[in-house]
Each structure stands twice: as structure tokens, then as C-alpha cells.
Design a protein around this motif. Structure first.
Motif, PDB file in Angstrom:
ATOM      1  N   PHE A  25       1.024  -1.321   0.162  1.00  0.00           N
ATOM      2  CA  PHE A  25      -0.031  -0.123   0.041  1.00  0.00           C
ATOM      3  C   PHE A  25       0.860   1.436  -0.060  1.00  0.00           C
ATOM      4  CE2 PHE A  25       0.961  -1.330   4.281  1.00  0.00           C
ATOM      5  CZ  PHE A  25       1.145  -0.432   4.838  1.00  0.00           C
ATOM      6  N   GLY A  26       0.314   2.316  -0.511  1.00  0.00           N
ATOM      7  CA  GLY A  26       1.076   3.595  -0.296  1.00  0.00           C
ATOM      8  C   GLY A  26       0.463   4.328   0.864  1.00  0.00           C
ATOM      9  N   PHE A  27       1.330   5.111   1.589  1.00  0.00           N
ATOM     10  CA  PHE A  27       0.716   6.105   2.524  1.00  0.00           C
ATOM     11  C   PHE A  27       1.514   7.280   2.626  1.00  0.00           C
ATOM     12  CE2 PHE A  27       3.994   3.537   4.566  1.00  0.00           C
ATOM     13  CZ  PHE A  27       4.446   4.199   5.651  1.00  0.00           C
ATOM     14  N   ASP A  28       1.155   8.073   3.290  1.00  0.00           N
ATOM     15  CA  ASP A  28       1.632   9.477   3.454  1.00  0.00           C
ATOM     16  C   ASP A  28       2.235   9.501   4.924  1.00  0.00           C
ATOM     17  OD1 ASP A  28       2.466  12.345   3.659  1.00  0.00           O
ATOM     18  OD2 ASP A  28       0.489  12.918   3.497  1.00  0.00           O
ATOM     19  N   ASP A  29       3.601   9.742   5.202  1.00  0.00           N
ATOM     20  CA  ASP A  29       3.774  10.133   6.508  1.00  0.00           C
ATOM     21  C   ASP A  29       3.873  11.431   7.159  1.00  0.00           C
ATOM     22  OD1 ASP A  29       6.141  11.336   5.566  1.00  0.00           O
ATOM     23  OD2 ASP A  29       7.514   9.805   6.383  1.00  0.00           O
ATOM     24  N   GLY A  30       3.343  12.247   6.354  1.00  0.00           N
ATOM     25  CA  GLY A  30       3.283  13.862   6.700  1.00  0.00           C
ATOM     26  C   GLY A  30       4.274  14.597   6.181  1.00  0.00           C
ATOM     27  N   SER A  31       5.384  13.951   5.635  1.00  0.00           N
ATOM     28  CA  SER A  31       6.381  14.695   4.808  1.00  0.00           C
ATOM     29  C   SER A  31       6.824  14.055   3.343  1.00  0.00           C
ATOM     30  CB  SER A  31       7.735  14.870   5.569  1.00  0.00           C
ATOM     31  OG  SER A  31       8.102  13.545   6.024  1.00  0.00           O
ATOM     32  N   SER A  32       6.344  12.893   3.248  1.00  0.00           N
ATOM     33  CA  SER A  32       6.747  12.200   1.996  1.00  0.00           C
ATOM     34  C   SER A  32       5.586  11.085   1.807  1.00  0.00           C
ATOM     35  CB  SER A  32       8.040  11.717   2.049  1.00  0.00           C
ATOM     36  OG  SER A  32       8.322  10.798   2.811  1.00  0.00           O
ATOM     37  N   THR A  33       5.641  10.506   0.545  1.00  0.00           N
ATOM     38  CA  THR A  33       4.919   9.194   0.416  1.00  0.00           C
ATOM     39  C   THR A  33       5.814   8.176   0.132  1.00  0.00           C
ATOM     40  OG1 THR A  33       3.640  10.681  -1.507  1.00  0.00           O
ATOM     41  CG2 THR A  33       3.692   8.148  -1.712  1.00  0.00           C
TER      42      THR A  33
END
Length: 75
Positions: A25-33
Motif C-alpha cells: 500500500f501507499g501512505f503519507d507520513d506527513g512529509s513524503s509518500t
């Protein structure tokens, strides 16, 4: 059920491995993908790729041995 930590949000495009044992899965950590991988039973969540990803759309190869992810910068 897939749960998130504070560092993992905005889950995108989950795909199962061919044998059904893992989910990429893709996710965003708040600063990058980033790209994550987790066992289908919800254990062993880990980040597989980060930085330089233009999109978070992983694919799993037919034999289930590799992830394919687009990387690079947008023009």
C-alpha cells in the motif's frame, strides 16, 4: 483489519500479493509518500520504499517476489 500508527496515514491503493498473504500500500507520513507492506493478518507492518516516489501505487509481481513502484520527480 489494517490499523495505522501516527506516522502512517492517508493509506492509498492497497493490493494483495498473488498468494493473498501480504498487502502492499501507499501512505503519507506527513512529509513524503512511502510504500508499505503488511501481512494480511495485520502483523509485520514495514516501510519498503520512501523518498523520490511520485505516486503511491504499488504493484506486486505475478510471482509475488517483488514490488513495482513508480519513482522520480514530476516535470
Amino acid at each position: 483489519m489494517l490499523s495505522t500508527s501516527a506516522g502512517q496515514r492517508s493509506f492509498k491503493t492497497p493490493v494483495f500479493s498473488p498468494d493473498g498473504t501480504q498487502i502492499a500500500f501507499g501512505f503519507d507520513d506527513g512529509s513524503s509518500t512511502r510504500i508499505g507492506l503488511i501481512n494480511a493478518d495485520g502483523t509485520n507492518s514495514r516501510t519498503m520504499a520512501s523518498g523520490g516516489l511520485s505516486q503511491a501505487y504499488p504493484s506486486v509481481t505475478p510471482d509475488g517476489t517483488a514490488l513495482i513502484v513508480a519513482a522520480g520527480t514530476a516535470l
